[in-house]
Design an enzyme around this catalytic site. Sequence first.
Site, short mmCIF file in Angstrom:
data_model
loop_
_atom_site.label_atom_id
_atom_site.label_comp_id
_atom_site.label_asym_id
_atom_site.label_seq_id
_atom_site.Cartn_x
_atom_site.Cartn_y
_atom_site.Cartn_z
N ASP A 130 6.75 1.22 1.84
CA ASP A 130 6.46 0.18 0.85
C ASP A 130 7.32 0.40 -0.40
O ASP A 130 7.87 -0.53 -0.99
CB ASP A 130 5.00 0.21 0.41
N HIS A 159 9.72 0.40 8.14
CA HIS A 159 8.94 -0.81 8.42
C HIS A 159 9.04 -1.86 7.29
O HIS A 159 9.55 -2.94 7.50
CB HIS A 159 7.45 -0.46 8.57
N ASP A 160 8.50 -1.54 6.14
CA ASP A 160 8.27 -2.55 5.11
C ASP A 160 9.53 -3.17 4.51
O ASP A 160 9.54 -4.37 4.22
CB ASP A 160 7.38 -1.97 4.00
N PHE A 166 -0.86 -0.35 12.52
CA PHE A 166 -1.76 0.12 11.46
C PHE A 166 -2.25 -1.00 10.54
O PHE A 166 -3.46 -1.14 10.33
CB PHE A 166 -1.05 1.21 10.64
N ASN A 167 -1.35 -1.79 9.94
CA ASN A 167 -1.77 -2.78 8.94
C ASN A 167 -2.79 -3.76 9.51
O ASN A 167 -3.77 -4.11 8.86
CB ASN A 167 -0.57 -3.56 8.40
N THR A 171 2.90 -5.99 2.79
CA THR A 171 3.43 -4.86 3.57
C THR A 171 2.36 -3.81 3.84
O THR A 171 2.66 -2.68 4.18
CB THR A 171 4.62 -4.20 2.84
N ASN A 193 -2.49 2.85 3.40
CA ASN A 193 -2.00 4.19 3.76
C ASN A 193 -2.83 5.29 3.10
O ASN A 193 -3.10 6.33 3.69
CB ASN A 193 -0.54 4.34 3.32
N ASP A 231 0.85 -1.21 0.00
CA ASP A 231 0.00 0.00 0.00
C ASP A 231 0.89 1.26 0.00
O ASP A 231 0.82 2.08 0.91
CB ASP A 231 -0.94 0.00 1.21
O1 RIB Z 1 2.48 0.35 10.80
C1 RIB Z 1 3.37 0.48 9.72
C2 RIB Z 1 2.78 -0.08 8.47
O2 RIB Z 1 1.59 0.64 8.14
C3 RIB Z 1 3.70 0.08 7.24
O3 RIB Z 1 3.46 -0.97 6.36
C4 RIB Z 1 3.24 1.37 6.64
O4 RIB Z 1 3.50 1.44 5.22
C5 RIB Z 1 1.76 1.29 6.88
O5 RIB Z 1 1.20 0.48 5.84
CA CA Z 2 2.82 -0.48 4.05
#
Ligand code: RIB
Ligand code: CA
Length: 315
Positions: A16, A243-244, A169-170, A127, A41, A11
């Site tokens: 990403d 993160h990703d 979040f994801n 991701t 996102n 996303d």
């Molecule tokens: O919490 C971080 C994640 O949420 C990452 O994948 C960021 O791109 C968002 O998608």
């Molecule tokens: Ca992401």
Amino acid sequence: MAARPVIIDCDPGQDDAVALFLAMASPEDLEIIGITTVAGNVPLELTQRNARMMCDIAARKELPVFAGCDRPLVREPVTAEYIHGDTGIDGVDVFEPETPLQDRHAVDFLIETLVNAEPDSITLVPTGPMTNIAAAIDRDPGVLRGIRRIVSMGGAMREGGNRSPSAEFNVLVDPHAAGIVYDCGRPITAMGLDVTHQVLSTRERVARIRELGNDVAEATAGMLGFFHRHDTAKYGSEGAPLHDPCTIAWLLRPDLFATKRCNVSVEKESELTLGHTAVDFWHVTDRPHNVDWTCEVDADGFYALLVERLARFGS
Ligand code: RIB
Ligand code: CA
């Protein structure tokens, strides 16, 4: 050894985008057989456009990019423009990409590809919210036999949450999808906030990337120059967590990480803790050990790998 076939489900999102660049820089390790996009996102029409932009920037316009689910399985959509900007990839100038969007829906692509694949042959790298993958599993469980491993970014244990006090979040965006994926029975390596918050894109690290002087490095430095603002203000730390890209880095150099097999379960009911990942790290329950939970990372080694691979775009 043949390159490992992967499907990256994302996303974009600046982080990403860097994960896509890292994978594209490693053709001898990873054969990207598809990029599937999902609402997360920012809305789907932007995440699919952003993924295609990254293919243009990396001169990989042959990569097939698919649009998938535009909302979670059950919940109402939740987005994160406050972190990623209105475009989802603030920090680079947006343009209409030449990389085409495939006609097939991402879930159809996932099902057709996985059902016809050799057993245990394809690695999925989600991701973003795991809506597309969960929808494929739900629609045709026959996809499972084609999955070698799922390497996901999502969830949290000691780090608590980022979008809520207790949820990452994801997983929060689509907890029902995350539950389906974590319980699907295939090998899973999960990158949660506990490790991603250790790989901060500090000023020095971004400067090393910018010094590479190629288009991909320039785009990466620009995106990280924007992406860090929220986290720097929120955590008082310098630089945003990458993160990703941790998912791709694990595929390239698993020795940079430590994992422990345990149970990960997702809260799908509580309003207060919706999306919480209950990681049974100390095996205090008899729940099945369904996930290799990543608990440590060599952050300097991660950035050395990222710089070494991004440098390849200039050669
Ligand atoms: O919490 C971080 C994640 O949420 C990452 O994948 C960021 O791109 C968002 O998608
Ligand atoms: Ca992401």
